[in-house]
Enzyme design. Structure first.
Site, mmCIF file in Angstrom:
data_model
loop_
_atom_site.group_PDB
_atom_site.id
_atom_site.type_symbol
_atom_site.label_atom_id
_atom_site.label_comp_id
_atom_site.label_asym_id
_atom_site.label_seq_id
_atom_site.Cartn_x
_atom_site.Cartn_y
_atom_site.Cartn_z
ATOM 1 N N ASP A 1 0.852 -1.186 0.000
ATOM 2 C CA ASP A 1 0.000 0.000 0.000
ATOM 3 C C ASP A 1 0.884 1.231 0.000
ATOM 4 O O ASP A 1 2.110 1.116 0.045
ATOM 5 C CB ASP A 1 -0.875 -0.003 1.268
ATOM 6 C CG ASP A 1 -0.009 -0.066 2.518
ATOM 7 O OD1 ASP A 1 0.384 1.007 3.011
ATOM 8 O OD2 ASP A 1 0.332 -1.178 2.963
ATOM 9 N N ASP B 1 1.389 5.105 1.883
ATOM 10 C CA ASP B 1 0.992 6.054 2.920
ATOM 11 C C ASP B 1 0.927 7.481 2.381
ATOM 12 O O ASP B 1 0.557 8.412 3.086
ATOM 13 C CB ASP B 1 1.995 6.025 4.082
ATOM 14 C CG ASP B 1 1.743 4.867 5.023
ATOM 15 O OD1 ASP B 1 0.738 4.154 4.838
ATOM 16 O OD2 ASP B 1 2.556 4.658 5.933
#
Ligand SMILES: CSC[C@H]1O[C@H](OP(=O)(O)O)[C@H](O)[C@@H]1O
Ligand SMILES: Nc1ncnc2[nH]cnc12
Length: 330
Positions: free
Chosen positions: A264, A266
């Site tokens: 993912d 941030d």
């Protein structure tokens, strides 16, 4: 002093990802306690002293991170060890099996059911257990968040540096009896990293050969301002577990190598996984999708490790030996 281990034959299954979070947890054996269910029960002396059978020794260790909870479960030549340590229980039993023709010791840092939070992992027990088996090279797997466009979600990453933002973790074996100051300019063994990078290149992987990992305390993820700050400080990826694991491995004379997978971001990189979209479930889903790639990469790297690999020895051998000779707690 006792460093007992239980050794039993194991079932080896291909490494599954958890349907959600999986599996059983660690168990123990003391010199005084022989387990009813185990086969080939051995106890007494140091762990490595007890293991006369070469199939139960390993020079390579794997620490499984999020998503990697089991290896070798159904393999006929696998053994499972419950290793008592001076620091208490390991996160899971240690399973020794064969990968790429080599004996490899595996444990999973969050426990087989992912029940151990990053800040509560017994890093010292896990690392001590592997070192006590004679492991010289530790390959760990990690899920990381990206804070750099060169380390985008979906990439494998071989970090070369860390920035420690954790607090309160027991991060040394040398805080009792004697003091040692670990040289830590290169947290990961450059020789192992070179092998990993050339292997990933050879198998055609999408990967980043370097990265600075920022290790946060967790278990929460970063705020957007924190992530921007980490990026401005030179960080490329964010994780919750690389520290103190890598420092402890170095203290005990094991070369450290990490294979991270960016699940993912941030930072808003347009992949839909930043901010409100980021969750542990998203991380697990992306790990599940990437599991065959991660396992294939690990196996290829292990195949490429030379049998005569010698790790850096930043701490004197006699000091390491004294740590490995510490009495276990029952
Ligand atoms: C499951 S989301 C956060 C969790 O994932 C990473 O685990 P690991 O480093 O063991 O692969 C991260 O560090 C957190 O522990
Ligand atoms: N964004 C993130 N921050 C910290 N640890 C992670 N592990 C996976 N993704 C992460």
């Amino acid at each position: 002093m006792c460093h007992p281990a239980r050794v039993r034959g194991t079932n080896v299954r291909p490494p599954p990802l958890p349907p959600s979070r999986l599996g059983p947890s660690a168990s123990r054996l003391t010199k005084r306690t022989r387990w009813e269910t185990g086969r080939n029960v051995i106890s007494g002396g140091t762990v490595s002293d007890q293991i006369s059978d070469q199939s139960q020794r390993a020079r390579i260790g794997i620490v499984g991170g999020s998503g990697l909870y089991r290896l070798f479960d159904d393999a006929p030549d696998a053994v499972e060890l419950d290793i008592l340590t001076p620091y208490g229980p390991t996160s899971s039993p240690v399973t020794i099996g064969t990968m790429a023709g080599k004996r490899v010791a595996f444990l999973t840092r969050h426990g087989r059911d992912h029940s151990v939070a990053p800040h509560l992992i017994n890093y010292r027990a896990n690392v001590w257990a592997l070192a006590s088996l004679g492991v010289r090279a530790v390959l760990s797997s990690s899920a990381v968040g990206s804070i750099s466009s060169e380390h985008a979600p979906g990439a494998l990453i071989v970090p070369d540096q860390i920035i420690d933002r954790t607090h309160g973790r027991r991060d040394t074996f040398f805080d009792e009896g004697e003091v040692q100051h670990l040289p830590f300019a290169e947290p990961f063994d450059p020789a192992l990293r070179a092998i990993a990078n050339s292997t990933l290149e050879a198998i055609g992987e999408t990967f980043a050969p370097t990265a600075t990992a920022v290790i946060i305390q967790g278990p929460r993820f970063s705020s957007r301002a924190e992530a921007e700050w980490f990026r401005s400080a030179g960080g490329h990826i964010v994780n919750m577990t690389l520290y103190p694991e890598v420092a402890l491995a170095a203290e005990l004379g094991m070369g450290a190598l990490n294979l991270s997978f960016a699940t993912d971001s941030d930072i808003d990189e347009g992949d839909g996984a930043e901010g409100e979209g980021l969750s542990a479930d998203l991380v697990f889903v992306r790990l599940r999708e990437a599991q065959p790639r991660i396992i294939a990469a690990i196996e290829s790297i292990i195949a490429a490790l030379p049998d005569d690999y010698e790790p850096p020895r930043p701490i004197a051998a006699d000091a390491v030996a004294r740590v490995l000779a510490r009495p276990v707690s029952s």
